[in-house]
Design a protein around this motif. Structure first.
Motif, PDB file in Angstrom:
ATOM      1  N   ILE A   1       0.852  -1.182   0.000  1.00  0.00           N
ATOM      2  CA  ILE A   1       0.000   0.000   0.000  1.00  0.00           C
ATOM      3  C   ILE A   1       0.888   1.232   0.000  1.00  0.00           C
ATOM      4  N   GLY A   2       0.310   2.382  -0.296  1.00  0.00           N
ATOM      5  CA  GLY A   2       1.101   3.592  -0.203  1.00  0.00           C
ATOM      6  C   GLY A   2       0.322   4.817  -0.606  1.00  0.00           C
ATOM      7  N   CYS A   3       0.946   5.959  -0.330  1.00  0.00           N
ATOM      8  CA  CYS A   3       0.356   7.224  -0.737  1.00  0.00           C
ATOM      9  C   CYS A   3       1.394   8.071  -1.450  1.00  0.00           C
ATOM     10  N   GLU A   4       0.891   8.948  -2.283  1.00  0.00           N
ATOM     11  CA  GLU A   4       1.711   9.869  -3.067  1.00  0.00           C
ATOM     12  C   GLU A   4       0.891  11.141  -3.232  1.00  0.00           C
ATOM     13  N   VAL A   5       1.509  12.280  -3.080  1.00  0.00           N
ATOM     14  CA  VAL A   5       0.808  13.553  -3.186  1.00  0.00           C
ATOM     15  C   VAL A   5       0.667  14.003  -4.641  1.00  0.00           C
ATOM     16  N   ASN A   6       1.592  13.621  -5.490  1.00  0.00           N
ATOM     17  CA  ASN A   6       1.621  14.082  -6.880  1.00  0.00           C
ATOM     18  C   ASN A   6       0.642  13.280  -7.736  1.00  0.00           C
ATOM     19  N   GLY A   7      -0.420  13.939  -8.175  1.00  0.00           N
ATOM     20  CA  GLY A   7      -1.465  13.279  -8.965  1.00  0.00           C
ATOM     21  C   GLY A   7      -0.971  12.679 -10.260  1.00  0.00           C
ATOM     22  N   ASP A   8      -0.019  13.329 -10.926  1.00  0.00           N
ATOM     23  CA  ASP A   8       0.537  12.788 -12.169  1.00  0.00           C
ATOM     24  C   ASP A   8       1.255  11.470 -11.909  1.00  0.00           C
ATOM     25  N   LEU A   9       2.041  11.419 -10.822  1.00  0.00           N
ATOM     26  CA  LEU A   9       2.730  10.173 -10.476  1.00  0.00           C
ATOM     27  C   LEU A   9       1.736   9.083 -10.093  1.00  0.00           C
ATOM     28  N   VAL A  10       0.680   9.452  -9.401  1.00  0.00           N
ATOM     29  CA  VAL A  10      -0.339   8.464  -9.015  1.00  0.00           C
ATOM     30  C   VAL A  10      -0.976   7.875 -10.271  1.00  0.00           C
ATOM     31  N   ALA A  11      -1.294   8.695 -11.246  1.00  0.00           N
ATOM     32  CA  ALA A  11      -1.898   8.203 -12.493  1.00  0.00           C
ATOM     33  C   ALA A  11      -0.948   7.263 -13.231  1.00  0.00           C
ATOM     34  N   GLN A  12       0.328   7.631 -13.317  1.00  0.00           N
ATOM     35  CA  GLN A  12       1.317   6.768 -13.965  1.00  0.00           C
ATOM     36  C   GLN A  12       1.469   5.449 -13.213  1.00  0.00           C
ATOM     37  N   ALA A  13       1.524   5.547 -11.891  1.00  0.00           N
ATOM     38  CA  ALA A  13       1.678   4.349 -11.066  1.00  0.00           C
ATOM     39  C   ALA A  13       0.458   3.444 -11.195  1.00  0.00           C
ATOM     40  N   ALA A  14      -0.727   4.038 -11.214  1.00  0.00           N
ATOM     41  CA  ALA A  14      -1.959   3.248 -11.335  1.00  0.00           C
ATOM     42  C   ALA A  14      -1.966   2.463 -12.649  1.00  0.00           C
ATOM     43  N   ALA A  15      -1.478   3.070 -13.715  1.00  0.00           N
ATOM     44  CA  ALA A  15      -1.397   2.365 -15.007  1.00  0.00           C
ATOM     45  C   ALA A  15      -0.430   1.187 -14.906  1.00  0.00           C
ATOM     46  N   LYS A  16       0.687   1.362 -14.215  1.00  0.00           N
ATOM     47  CA  LYS A  16       1.643   0.262 -14.030  1.00  0.00           C
ATOM     48  C   LYS A  16       1.012  -0.870 -13.209  1.00  0.00           C
ATOM     49  N   VAL A  17       0.267  -0.497 -12.194  1.00  0.00           N
ATOM     50  CA  VAL A  17      -0.369  -1.496 -11.332  1.00  0.00           C
ATOM     51  C   VAL A  17      -1.364  -2.322 -12.138  1.00  0.00           C
ATOM     52  N   VAL A  18      -2.169  -1.680 -12.954  1.00  0.00           N
ATOM     53  CA  VAL A  18      -3.136  -2.398 -13.788  1.00  0.00           C
ATOM     54  C   VAL A  18      -2.405  -3.316 -14.767  1.00  0.00           C
ATOM     55  N   ALA A  19      -1.346  -2.808 -15.378  1.00  0.00           N
ATOM     56  CA  ALA A  19      -0.584  -3.596 -16.354  1.00  0.00           C
ATOM     57  C   ALA A  19       0.110  -4.791 -15.701  1.00  0.00           C
ATOM     58  N   ALA A  20       0.346  -4.726 -14.402  1.00  0.00           N
ATOM     59  CA  ALA A  20       1.039  -5.812 -13.701  1.00  0.00           C
ATOM     60  C   ALA A  20       0.129  -7.006 -13.417  1.00  0.00           C
ATOM     61  N   GLY A  21      -1.156  -6.898 -13.712  1.00  0.00           N
ATOM     62  CA  GLY A  21      -2.069  -8.032 -13.560  1.00  0.00           C
ATOM     63  C   GLY A  21      -2.198  -8.515 -12.135  1.00  0.00           C
ATOM     64  N   GLU A  22      -1.933  -9.817 -11.923  1.00  0.00           N
ATOM     65  CA  GLU A  22      -2.121 -10.429 -10.601  1.00  0.00           C
ATOM     66  C   GLU A  22      -1.243  -9.771  -9.548  1.00  0.00           C
ATOM     67  N   VAL A  23      -0.018  -9.455  -9.893  1.00  0.00           N
ATOM     68  CA  VAL A  23       0.867  -8.774  -8.936  1.00  0.00           C
ATOM     69  C   VAL A  23       0.263  -7.426  -8.565  1.00  0.00           C
ATOM     70  N   GLY A  24      -0.235  -6.710  -9.541  1.00  0.00           N
ATOM     71  CA  GLY A  24      -0.848  -5.411  -9.304  1.00  0.00           C
ATOM     72  C   GLY A  24      -2.075  -5.476  -8.407  1.00  0.00           C
ATOM     73  N   SER A  25      -2.745  -6.623  -8.411  1.00  0.00           N
ATOM     74  CA  SER A  25      -3.933  -6.752  -7.557  1.00  0.00           C
ATOM     75  C   SER A  25      -3.573  -6.736  -6.071  1.00  0.00           C
ATOM     76  N   ARG A  26      -2.304  -6.892  -5.755  1.00  0.00           N
ATOM     77  CA  ARG A  26      -1.851  -6.853  -4.357  1.00  0.00           C
ATOM     78  C   ARG A  26      -1.289  -5.490  -3.965  1.00  0.00           C
ATOM     79  N   VAL A  27      -1.443  -4.495  -4.863  1.00  0.00           N
ATOM     80  CA  VAL A  27      -0.911  -3.159  -4.618  1.00  0.00           C
ATOM     81  C   VAL A  27      -2.063  -2.153  -4.622  1.00  0.00           C
ATOM     82  N   ALA A  28      -2.221  -1.410  -3.522  1.00  0.00           N
ATOM     83  CA  ALA A  28      -3.270  -0.394  -3.405  1.00  0.00           C
ATOM     84  C   ALA A  28      -2.615   0.976  -3.241  1.00  0.00           C
ATOM     85  N   LEU A  29      -2.952   1.886  -4.140  1.00  0.00           N
ATOM     86  CA  LEU A  29      -2.354   3.213  -4.148  1.00  0.00           C
ATOM     87  C   LEU A  29      -3.389   4.269  -3.767  1.00  0.00           C
ATOM     88  N   SER A  30      -2.920   5.301  -3.075  1.00  0.00           N
ATOM     89  CA  SER A  30      -3.787   6.418  -2.698  1.00  0.00           C
ATOM     90  C   SER A  30      -3.086   7.732  -2.996  1.00  0.00           C
TER      91      SER A  30
END
Length: 140
Positions: free
Chosen positions: A45-74
């Motif tokens: 899990i984690g948090c990030e203040v920068n919205g642009d980085l959060v959007a980029q990270a969220a795309a990586k998490v989705v692309a990671a499939g099953e591994v990404g399902s274990r990652v929650a970003l805020s």
């Protein structure tokens, strides 16, 4: 941020297992969290203040499939995020911040940590800085 071998060393030093919940305060592109989740099978899990980085990270998490399902970003200020139920579940807390930010967070972290958790603080030393912040948002 870190190469895979550097991330592996952090995982080894922290003794991360599949039963841990690893929290990264200021996760950036989330590459570290994705590597930890893939290497250990733990939740991240984690948090990030920068919205642009959060959007980029969220795309990586989705692309990671099953591994990404274990990652929650805020997207949140760290001082607010440490008051959440998700943060209180973390067994390992990772900070990769400049020393002054870690010092500013210390009182908030002390209040937020109601149970033992391993906290890893890696500091960044800036020898020369000429760029101005891209946002008026506070980091904490």
């Amino acid at each position: 941020m870190f190469s895979d071998s550097q991330s592996d060393r952090v995982i080894e030093l922290a003794r991360v297992t599949s039963s841990d919940i690893v929290c990264d305060l200021g996760f950036g592109d989330a590459q570290f969290l994705l590597h930890v989740a893939a290497s250990t099978g733990c939740r991240c899990i984690g948090c990030e203040v920068n919205g642009d980085l959060v959007a980029q990270a969220a795309a990586k998490v989705v692309a990671a499939g099953e591994v990404g399902s274990r990652v929650a970003l805020s997207q949140a200020l760290i001082a607010s995020y440490v008051e959440t139920a998700a943060f209180r579940e973390a067994t390992i807390i990772f900070l990769h911040l400049v020393p002054s930010m870690i010092a500013d967070l210390e009182p908030v972290l002390r209040l937020a940590l109601e149970r033992p958790a391993l906290t890893l603080a890696l500091t960044l030393t800036l020898t020369r800085c000429c760029a101005s912040p891209s946002s008026d948002q506070p980091l904490l």
